[in-house]
Design a protein around this motif. Structure first.
Motif, PDB file in Angstrom:
ATOM      1  N   UNK A 138     -16.960  18.440 -19.665  1.00  0.00           N
ATOM      2  CA  UNK A 138     -17.955  18.489 -18.518  1.00  0.00           C
ATOM      3  C   UNK A 138     -17.313  18.316 -17.392  1.00  0.00           C
ATOM      4  N   UNK A 139     -17.906  18.301 -16.207  1.00  0.00           N
ATOM      5  CA  UNK A 139     -17.133  18.343 -15.002  1.00  0.00           C
ATOM      6  C   UNK A 139     -16.616  17.035 -14.596  1.00  0.00           C
ATOM      7  N   UNK A 154     -30.041  19.179 -10.269  1.00  0.00           N
ATOM      8  CA  UNK A 154     -30.193  18.448 -10.933  1.00  0.00           C
ATOM      9  C   UNK A 154     -28.897  18.054 -11.746  1.00  0.00           C
ATOM     10  N   UNK A 155     -28.327  16.694 -11.605  1.00  0.00           N
ATOM     11  CA  UNK A 155     -27.016  16.312 -12.258  1.00  0.00           C
ATOM     12  C   UNK A 155     -27.500  15.201 -13.373  1.00  0.00           C
ATOM     13  N   UNK A 156     -26.758  15.147 -14.374  1.00  0.00           N
ATOM     14  CA  UNK A 156     -26.809  14.007 -15.362  1.00  0.00           C
ATOM     15  C   UNK A 156     -25.191  13.701 -15.547  1.00  0.00           C
ATOM     16  N   UNK A 157     -25.133  12.248 -14.980  1.00  0.00           N
ATOM     17  CA  UNK A 157     -23.684  11.742 -14.883  1.00  0.00           C
ATOM     18  C   UNK A 157     -23.784  10.349 -15.597  1.00  0.00           C
ATOM     19  N   UNK A 186     -26.503  20.038 -13.806  1.00  0.00           N
ATOM     20  CA  UNK A 186     -25.023  19.786 -13.621  1.00  0.00           C
ATOM     21  C   UNK A 186     -24.694  18.644 -14.829  1.00  0.00           C
ATOM     22  N   UNK A 187     -23.792  18.774 -15.121  1.00  0.00           N
ATOM     23  CA  UNK A 187     -23.417  17.566 -16.180  1.00  0.00           C
ATOM     24  C   UNK A 187     -21.750  17.369 -15.830  1.00  0.00           C
ATOM     25  N   UNK A 188     -21.546  15.736 -15.661  1.00  0.00           N
ATOM     26  CA  UNK A 188     -20.416  15.362 -15.293  1.00  0.00           C
ATOM     27  C   UNK A 188     -19.948  13.953 -15.564  1.00  0.00           C
ATOM     28  N   UNK A 213     -27.074   8.386 -16.233  1.00  0.00           N
ATOM     29  CA  UNK A 213     -28.269   8.527 -14.967  1.00  0.00           C
ATOM     30  C   UNK A 213     -28.390   9.904 -14.823  1.00  0.00           C
ATOM     31  N   UNK A 214     -29.503  10.166 -14.266  1.00  0.00           N
ATOM     32  CA  UNK A 214     -30.199  11.721 -13.798  1.00  0.00           C
ATOM     33  C   UNK A 214     -30.222  11.521 -12.372  1.00  0.00           C
TER      34      UNK A 214
END
Length: 575
Positions: A138-139, A154-157, A186-188, A213-214
């Motif tokens: 993942x990023x 939308x990102x999940x980090x 996005x996933x990072x 968190x999203x």
């Protein structure tokens, strides 16, 4: 004194209020002590503050890469590289260049660490530990590239550290989640041990590690709670799908009547996804379609009865876009779902079909706009390419000049008298006065409307010749923008408070409470004294003056009582 004790209550109440307000000096002294103590606490850096300017300069960056030297370089090589880069990026040589100033500060900070043998040894040891870090596909998000999170997706980090057993245990699950959601959102990851500033801001105040968190830009949509949510791959994917549905307020259609209500709203574009709930395709479509709001309504369904009612031959997964009336067929997207293709399809169909112009719906098409662009067609509907060019040209003019142009379709067979001498494929620009009494027509030939840029250029020329009308529109837009900026300022203040760490928020609220008590106390004292006086007066019973006759009767009764007492004494003595 009254025997019911009311006077004692008033005296106790009065003494209590006097005791409370007699310590104003102590309250002020205590407030000053709190200000000094908590003011000193404001300078405490817990790693979660946004104002870590010095550390945020290099968070997530290799110091050797900043100075452009190898790790085995000597002190002389480090010093030589520093002087070279400092001369290159110095603010005096690059005036009015904020990026050059930032690079100069990074170079100076890197040299400060690498030029000190002790600091360089500590840094090298930390880098050795980092090389044994948890690997991921993942990023990697750092302070330097954090702007990519604000790309509208939308990102999940995940916030993690390498030496945590729990983070290492969660790593395989995270990798599978990233593979499932790749191309949809996005996933990072953010390494808290290496990037304390950014990691502290993204980590929840009550969260342990790893923290997941999203996010939608800088807005937190949902946070994964380890004690309540399903931590499996399917559970996390389902949580992401539900969070997007709630964030964009997307409807879930379970019955046919819900579908008919959804399609009947012809004032906007309607996007319907047909497919499995919480699937990768659903997440991809809902996340991309959320950008079309509020100009589009979005819904999903996994019921085949609803899907076949919408389109009889549909095979899920599919996207149906309704751009016109209820009886008009929808635009369909099927096949392999890829993020770029889905986004392009939704972008092409994000505007409703051009409404046909009749005499009885002129005001409906025109609305309150001063300008209207009509595409001359053979029927009452425009082909997709021409309609898209006209809509995009109007949107481009609105972005550049700030003037909105209503768009529509005029049939050459039915409206030839009104739009003459226009021909098939031309665009007729209509300028209406503010009172709606007079109109002017401008013809743009079909050859000039082949592309969006060409059509927008001719629209712009027509509008620039009528600056008197545009001036009033720009003034109205300026006033509306003032209100938006006020709202944005209050939002920035609230976001600044939310970005503060828990300790600093406690300090701020405590100071506000102390100042509030100091301001309210002088106002409460007169009210309590007034209540005491009214209560004391109400507790006194009214007194009546005794009559002369009643006094004589009381005296006679007392004399009789005395005589009877004397007789009793004489009898006792005889006995």
């Amino acid at each position: 004194w009254p025997k019911d004790g009311r006077l004692k209550l008033v005296i106790y109440h009065q003494s209590l209020s006097n005791t409370f307000f007699s310590c104003n000096r102590q309250l002020i002294a205590g407030a000053l002590v709190l200000i000094v103590v908590f003011g000193a606490g404001l300078t405490y850096d817990d790693g979660k503050s946004k104002s870590k300017a010095t550390d945020d300069l290099l968070d997530g960056q290799d110091l050797y890469e900043v100075l452009e030297v190898p790790k085995e370089s000597t002190d002389k090589q480090v010093k030589k590289a520093y002087h070279k880069l400092a001369m290159k990026w110095h603010p005096d040589k690059n005036p009015d260049c904020s990026e050059c100033e930032l690079k100069f500060q990074r170079v100076a900070r890197a040299y400060e660490i690498l030029s000190d043998p002790m600091k360089r040894k500590i840094y090298d040891n930390e880098q050795t530990l980092m090389e044994k870090s948890i690997q991921s596909n993942t990023a990697t998000i750092t302070t330097a590239n954090y702007q990519q999170v604000k790309d509208g997706r939308i990102w999940i980090i995940q916030v993690y550290v390498d030496w945590s057993d729990r983070c290492q245990y969660f790593s395989p699950t995270w990798e599978e989640v990233g593979a499932r959601l790749h191309g949809s959102v996005g996933v990072g990851r953010v390494n808290l041990g290496r990037d304390k500033g950014l990691g502290g801001r993204l980590q929840g105040s009550k969260d342990g590690l790893p923290s997941v968190a999203i996010w939608d830009g800088e807005t937190e949509i949902r946070r994964l709670r380890w004690n309540f949510h399903d931590i499996s791959v399917d559970g996390i994917v389902k949580l992401v799908a539900q969070a997007i549905l709630e964030h964009h307020k997307i409807k879930v259609l379970t019955e046919v009547r819900h579908l008919m209500d959804f399609i009947s709203d012809t004032e906007s574009v309607r996007v319907l996804f047909i497919g499995k709930a919480s699937s990768k395709e659903q997440i991809m479509v809902t996340a991309a379609a959320g950008k079309m709001q509020p100009k589009a309504a979005i819904a999903t369904t996994s019921k085949m009865s609803v899907a076949t009612t919408a389109l009889n031959s549909v095979k899920p997964p599919a996207i149906l876009v309704y751009r016109g009336e209820v009886e008009d067929p929808p635009v369909v997207f099927t096949g392999k779902f890829k993020g770029e293709e889905v986004a392009a399809f939704l972008e092409e169909n994000r505007r409703p079909q051009l409404p046909p112009l009749y005499r009885n719906n002129f005001e409906l098409v025109f609305g309150k706009q001063t300008w209207c662009a009509l595409l001359v067609t053979s029927g009452n509907k425009a082909d997709a390419a021409s309609g898209q060019v006209l809509s995009q040209a109007a949107a481009k003019v609105e972005d550049s000049l700030g003037t909105r142009i209503a768009v529509g379709v005029a049939s050459l067979a039915e409206q030839s008298a009104a739009i003459a001498p226009a021909q098939l494929g031309d665009v007729v620009l209509i300028k209406r006065s503010h009172d709606g009494q007079s109109m002017k027509f401008y013809r743009v030939k079909a050859s000039d409307c082949k592309t969006t840029e060409s059509a927008a250029l001719h629209f712009q020329k027509a509008l620039e010749n009528n600056m008197d009308i545009m001036k009033q529109e720009l003034e109205d837009k300026f006033l509306s923008n003032l209100q938006v900026r006020k709202i944005a300022m209050s939002k920035r203040i609230l976001d600044g408070i939310n970005d503060m760490s828990v300790e600093k928020q406690i300090v701020m609220y405590t100071l506000l409470l102390v100042f509030g008590i100091m301001g309210v106390c002088p106002c409460i004292k007169p009210l309590i004294l007034l209540m005491d006086n009214s209560f004391h007066q109400g507790s006194r019973a009214p007194t009546e003056e005794p009559d002369a006759e009643s006094e004589e009767e009381e005296n006679e009764n007392e004399d009789e009582d005395d005589e009877s007492d004397d007789d009793i004494v004489v009898v006792k003595k005889r006995k």
